[in-house]
Write an enzyme that holds these catalytic residues in place. Sequence first.
Site, short mmCIF file in Angstrom:
data_model
loop_
_atom_site.label_atom_id
_atom_site.label_comp_id
_atom_site.label_asym_id
_atom_site.label_seq_id
_atom_site.Cartn_x
_atom_site.Cartn_y
_atom_site.Cartn_z
CB CYS A 1 -0.95 0.09 1.17
SG CYS A 1 -1.99 -1.33 1.32
N GLY B 1 1.45 0.13 -5.17
CA GLY B 1 0.02 -0.68 -5.20
C GLY B 1 -0.55 -0.24 -6.49
CE1 TYR C 1 11.52 -4.20 -6.86
CE2 TYR C 1 9.83 -4.92 -5.27
CZ TYR C 1 10.29 -4.74 -6.38
OH TYR C 1 9.32 -4.99 -7.26
CG ASN D 1 1.92 1.11 3.98
OD1 ASN D 1 2.97 1.62 4.13
ND2 ASN D 1 1.99 -0.28 3.43
N GLY D 2 0.35 -1.68 5.84
CA GLY D 2 1.05 -2.40 6.77
C GLY D 2 0.30 -3.59 7.03
#
Lengths: 465, 465, 465, 465
Positions: free
Chosen positions: D10, D36, D251, D111-112
Amino acid sequence: MEDRGFHEECGIVGVFGHGNVVDLIYYALYALQHRGQEGAGIVVHNGTKTRVHRGLGLVSDIFTESQRRALNGRMGIGHNRYATTGKATKLRNVQPILVDYKGGKLAIAHNGNLTNAKELRRRMERAGSIFQTTTDSEIVLHLVARSKAPTLPERLLEAVDAVEGAMSCLVMNEKQIIGYRDPRGFRPLALGSYDGMHILASESCALDILGAHFIREIEPGEMIVLDADGIHSRMVRTGRQHSFCMFEQIYFSRPDSHVFGESVNAVRRELGRLLARRHPVDADVVIAVPDSSNSAALGYADESEIPFELGLIRNHYVGRTFIRPGQRSRVDAVRVKFNPVVEILEGRRIVVVDDSIVRGTTSRQLVRLLRKTGAKEVHFRVSSPAIQNPCYYGIDTPRKVELIRSRMRVEEICSYIGADSLGYLTTEDLRAAVKAPQSYCLACFTGEYPTSIPQEADPLVFDVD
Amino acid sequence: MEDRGFHEECGIVGVFGHGNVVDLIYYALYALQHRGQEGAGIVVHNGTKTRVHRGLGLVSDIFTESQRRALNGRMGIGHNRYATTGKATKLRNVQPILVDYKGGKLAIAHNGNLTNAKELRRRMERAGSIFQTTTDSEIVLHLVARSKAPTLPERLLEAVDAVEGAMSCLVMNEKQIIGYRDPRGFRPLALGSYDGMHILASESCALDILGAHFIREIEPGEMIVLDADGIHSRMVRTGRQHSFCMFEQIYFSRPDSHVFGESVNAVRRELGRLLARRHPVDADVVIAVPDSSNSAALGYADESEIPFELGLIRNHYVGRTFIRPGQRSRVDAVRVKFNPVVEILEGRRIVVVDDSIVRGTTSRQLVRLLRKTGAKEVHFRVSSPAIQNPCYYGIDTPRKVELIRSRMRVEEICSYIGADSLGYLTTEDLRAAVKAPQSYCLACFTGEYPTSIPQEADPLVFDVD
Amino acid sequence: MEDRGFHEECGIVGVFGHGNVVDLIYYALYALQHRGQEGAGIVVHNGTKTRVHRGLGLVSDIFTESQRRALNGRMGIGHNRYATTGKATKLRNVQPILVDYKGGKLAIAHNGNLTNAKELRRRMERAGSIFQTTTDSEIVLHLVARSKAPTLPERLLEAVDAVEGAMSCLVMNEKQIIGYRDPRGFRPLALGSYDGMHILASESCALDILGAHFIREIEPGEMIVLDADGIHSRMVRTGRQHSFCMFEQIYFSRPDSHVFGESVNAVRRELGRLLARRHPVDADVVIAVPDSSNSAALGYADESEIPFELGLIRNHYVGRTFIRPGQRSRVDAVRVKFNPVVEILEGRRIVVVDDSIVRGTTSRQLVRLLRKTGAKEVHFRVSSPAIQNPCYYGIDTPRKVELIRSRMRVEEICSYIGADSLGYLTTEDLRAAVKAPQSYCLACFTGEYPTSIPQEADPLVFDVD
Amino acid sequence: MEDRGFHEECGIVGVFGHGNVVDLIYYALYALQHRGQEGAGIVVHNGTKTRVHRGLGLVSDIFTESQRRALNGRMGIGHNRYATTGKATKLRNVQPILVDYKGGKLAIAHNGNLTNAKELRRRMERAGSIFQTTTDSEIVLHLVARSKAPTLPERLLEAVDAVEGAMSCLVMNEKQIIGYRDPRGFRPLALGSYDGMHILASESCALDILGAHFIREIEPGEMIVLDADGIHSRMVRTGRQHSFCMFEQIYFSRPDSHVFGESVNAVRRELGRLLARRHPVDADVVIAVPDSSNSAALGYADESEIPFELGLIRNHYVGRTFIRPGQRSRVDAVRVKFNPVVEILEGRRIVVVDDSIVRGTTSRQLVRLLRKTGAKEVHFRVSSPAIQNPCYYGIDTPRKVELIRSRMRVEEICSYIGADSLGYLTTEDLRAAVKAPQSYCLACFTGEYPTSIPQEADPLVFDVD
């Protein structure tokens, strides 16, 4: 899709094979997407039926899996289209065009621009023809249909005798795919083979994506026929000075392609090296305007021994809708394309390498962005000479008056874009970077057009929705 | 949209006006939706630009409000299309077709079928023409474009001289809308006025929806030109026996329309009354196969003094996708169209009035449904004679062998559909119901075609997707 | 979809079967389309997976063949939704709603309106619940989830104890489909069987389209459980006065349905006959406002011995987008719905039968249209009493002040709509037309609500897009 | 969108501003698209109304200009979503989620990944909650709604007390936007300002695209409230060891972002330099697997003094539909992503730098492609250690058994992928490349998870369509 001002108008591909060739054409068009992002089409023939699907948008959005399944054929041609500035692409102008004529079915996909299109069209209209599109391809179809020659290759020959300008095209009936490249060879056309099939494509990268073998480029003036018996080649038009488009090397073609006997990447690196020699500067870092200037920037860095860095990150998630902030938007257009990397730029003297300057607007925004990010100096280097003339051979260019170099001297441009220095290549540099320097068209730099150019100021207009 | 077997292929409308005529064309097409539900298009001209939008599906789905806003013109033509059996409509066959030719822009919308289309097409192909659609309209456009006459009306005249068959059409350039009806007058074409504008439309119901004034029908062989100066009429082709399509009265036209000088509703009521006289029966209730047979059923009830009831309720929420249960479905096709009302049918002797029997399949399912619902007797009455021959004048018909009456005698049909009795009208009855009995084409009943008919068994095929 | 002002809000269907029941649910929803045209959904369970698809628009557009294939289950429920006036339907409000809770999956489809919804919602919010839709169904799901009872039927029982108002609903988990009808029985719910499967549906016409056998209606206060063992019925709430919605008979239900122990068509014919007796008039022809008033008009014609005619033709090709001319349009809204048949109306004294008058706007336009067409006299007859009060039980009604009868006396309405005479039925007439006159809710006519009604003026608002 | 195996799930953004903030949120989401690509949503509030639009696909396709116009608000939050492997994203799981609760409207973007999600969900279901999505966000909403605390920040505090795992989230009501980052700080969250407005976003590149000023990162355990009075910050949870996700540096994050106090580009270059020192090799050219490994490859080239080249060209025209050749296709998957540049590779000894190896499949295809193109030697260098354990903190990872390093030793991997040599970094190298080496979570390399991890093998399943 950007306001750079110079756009390639088309990519083409043809496969004469066995099994179902739809996926091969599809992936080849995907690899040629940079040559036209606004529409695409595929025509295939399977021995009994000829099927076509065309759409607006990106190749991957037009040809969904179910649509690819609905098409089915052992021979076919495909086309990517870019629409000219300020006009939305109309579905009816998306190629290939497929028609019925006395010889049966006839499909065409065309890359290039005919300089006598308007005149031909008027002549044919006077003779009673009707036109349903504004494409040069439809003109060629009419010429083929009106020919009294007995075979399709001969009819196509009669047609190409009538046209002037740039023309790399593929014509297909139920038996043959014919590739033709005009005798000046403005636009590229490559031949490859894969699993016993033959493939024609604008650039070799379309062969690579298939894992196909690159055989050679089609010669200027060569007509090549793919059919059940294999390949038949014939030099049908010779004796013209070659006029390869230099901008294919500078910007349009993909760096991993081989075009006009050159590795595009190698030419661009050499242009970068020549640029470093022509316009050296004392600086801390070389950056590219990604991605088209990466090779040239690496060449500049290499030659100048100034380190190359990724100082600008490009946004890549384009989707169907091109993102360009409107006038009212509070968001800066250049930031939507590129994001500067502070650590690389801050307090540094930057050489920024771009492949060309057309209107100067983007360059100006870019320099401002680099300065805001903290660049101490910004030295703008262009891996081509200044563009001063429109192209009539298949590139969408702004009118002469919009070309910044036609209105300003180099120093004025430097000041306009806000750079500390500005350096262009010369046409001699261009020639020095390629193996066949006399075979290139440099008209957009020099104004020396290899053919007569259309008299009338306005381009062909057929403005229906 | 059903498997009745007989389908009108087109509805057309043209408006030469002031302000923006798009909404007028749109609502007129909506009123003519029964003449073609698979595609529609509108071309408009606003003094400087000619715009077109065409799509597949229902008029209300194709022309969204935003799309209607994008079109804008003070003159325009529109078209509803029905595709022939077993073939999905292709967008490229949706009309109007718009082309460029020596005279500028040219658009056409056509209702009818040319009996020499294939021959004309081949002749033009031999002369070098290309065809991008399979429509008769494109043939007419080629003929107009090839004419050397100085004005559009004269060019159109030359074109119509070459064609045979049924043709009610509208042709438009940037100045004029021309309406033409072939000298036999197979298909209707009406003229109306509204707020100082002139309107041409297939049926008067398209005028009514606008609140427009019905002036008159265009005469067979009449050419009518609408332009800034008003209306110009000219009888251009005369002396042919009229061949009005009887099926417009029986089934195709809307009952609220005036067609061929008749109120369609009044003709159908009279057919119903004649049917009651021709095939009286002792029964409890008269029901219609809604909605097309309502008028005839009321006429039957009226004459027979058997009460009329709404014994079958029709499902109306069709949407884009026609609902027809597939073979595998556990659901009965006829039930998806009609639901019987038990109270009305149970234990009763029923007269069911339908407008025609084509293949017999639907009638058979219907009789079975009525019996399942409890009908004691089912007397099937058809407000037309038995169809025994295909139509070549703009109606999509099954091949002769699929027409039940070409394979079975009436008694066999009665037994096949499972009715207690079956009665058709005669052609004399048909003639008795209209004011100009000699002016009608009855070929589908009698086999006496008013023109030569195509020799070849197969229809024109141009089967690309 | 029209501005009549009275709209049913939902249709529901459930099938506990074998094989794949998706098509059965689909066709049943298609038959119930008149109860809600703005959205639909289906939830199915196949023993391992529960799948849902919901969409906006017509049933046939939402559930394409490929989408029906993707759903697959041997039990399932479906729902048609109508959105309240002035608000676009939001996808998130389309039912069935499917959730996870302690008992596994839970899906619900609901027809009706809870009068204590706002209060329940606030109470649950105070207790920590969150709401993602504005539907009553979500409230019921919360109640079920909060119940500590061990089985779904018992949990549902606890839930229905808390709610007041109208509720015909279907609840489904991985094993059972439970149908429940509130003890007053405001909304209908029918039970049928087909090929060894059991089906619950709002109206019997949904059974008919499948060819299913109508068993009986679910009783007010009855809970019926469909599972692998068959049907389990239990009267769970009794002793309340029945309050069947009279408007189901007058307007909402399809005439071919059986609702509240009556043939809807038969009730409507009787209402027409009573109307002829209550308000006779000397006239030439009786016409209906099609299609909902056809039965009543036939009844009026029957009783009065004035001939029935199809004087208004209705446009039926609705498509996804409802066609309603905007304010700026030059086209008359009433003409888009209805076209008058001149021959029937011109010079005649007309009795026009409509099922109700809400705001009076449509009636006024209609009378004007009939007069323009040439009607000599227009006698307006309404097959229900005057509506004077809003409904709180599942019908979308305008506010009281918009109801014309709440502002004007009958003579004033007659003058406002421009009729020569106007006649309503009385509530006694309504009662005389049905078998269980004391079992009906007539609150919209009388203001005597069978339950307490919400105190607050405004409906529940949750206005996110 | 690729089979790399590791995907960020996300990106989030929130703007509390003035004027209309929709475009700001839109461009920020566009800049965060790499976090995302399968769905996105925006919720805005304009003082009176809260509006939401969510869709599947790319940001630029979901939020067309007209849809952006329909949204309108001076505060709002947005979300980009990536769906877990093997499951199509469902619209109902696209965030932000918007609900009604006792405090009014409540929206969340998260997010997570919560490590106790399943347990919390079961507990809440037992207490009577219903769940309409499978997102962790819905759990947080339930917790907030159940809190008895008087203000939203306090309610959120109670909620975050109950959850474990990774959580950078934005919560919004009609007055405030609250940003919260869990006390371990797994996921980044940045604060910026622009034209008097405050902005919260996953990465600083989302601020850059707007030309916004980067203020600082939100601290682990910090809650920050944006409202009409400005910014209110409070450290609400402290004392936990920080656990920044190392993969954000390696990344996930964009190289032009600042994350966890580092320039991502600088970290990656340093990783490349360390890699050159750890695994030097005698070679002719260094190439990257573009684009994510460009920085590390430049670092490797820099340190090793082996020239950097653009040896692989990446296809960028993705569109809505990700192009991945199916099993049956004759086209090689790796070629669709990357095209090798022959001149650079042919006859050369290549160092290819990639950021990670997950399953090994892509690496194997890549090495084969390089060899086919003529590479003499291929030395594979990975700018991270070998991944041996799944992530439970917001990254979509394959199961342990699919991770190649969990099944093979390094030499075996080298042989499997067909490289001449293979070198990974060590965790010490990772730590050496960042400023706060002790603050990172390296669990995917070491298996030392900073929190307890879910006991159950299977992830949360809620498999409805």
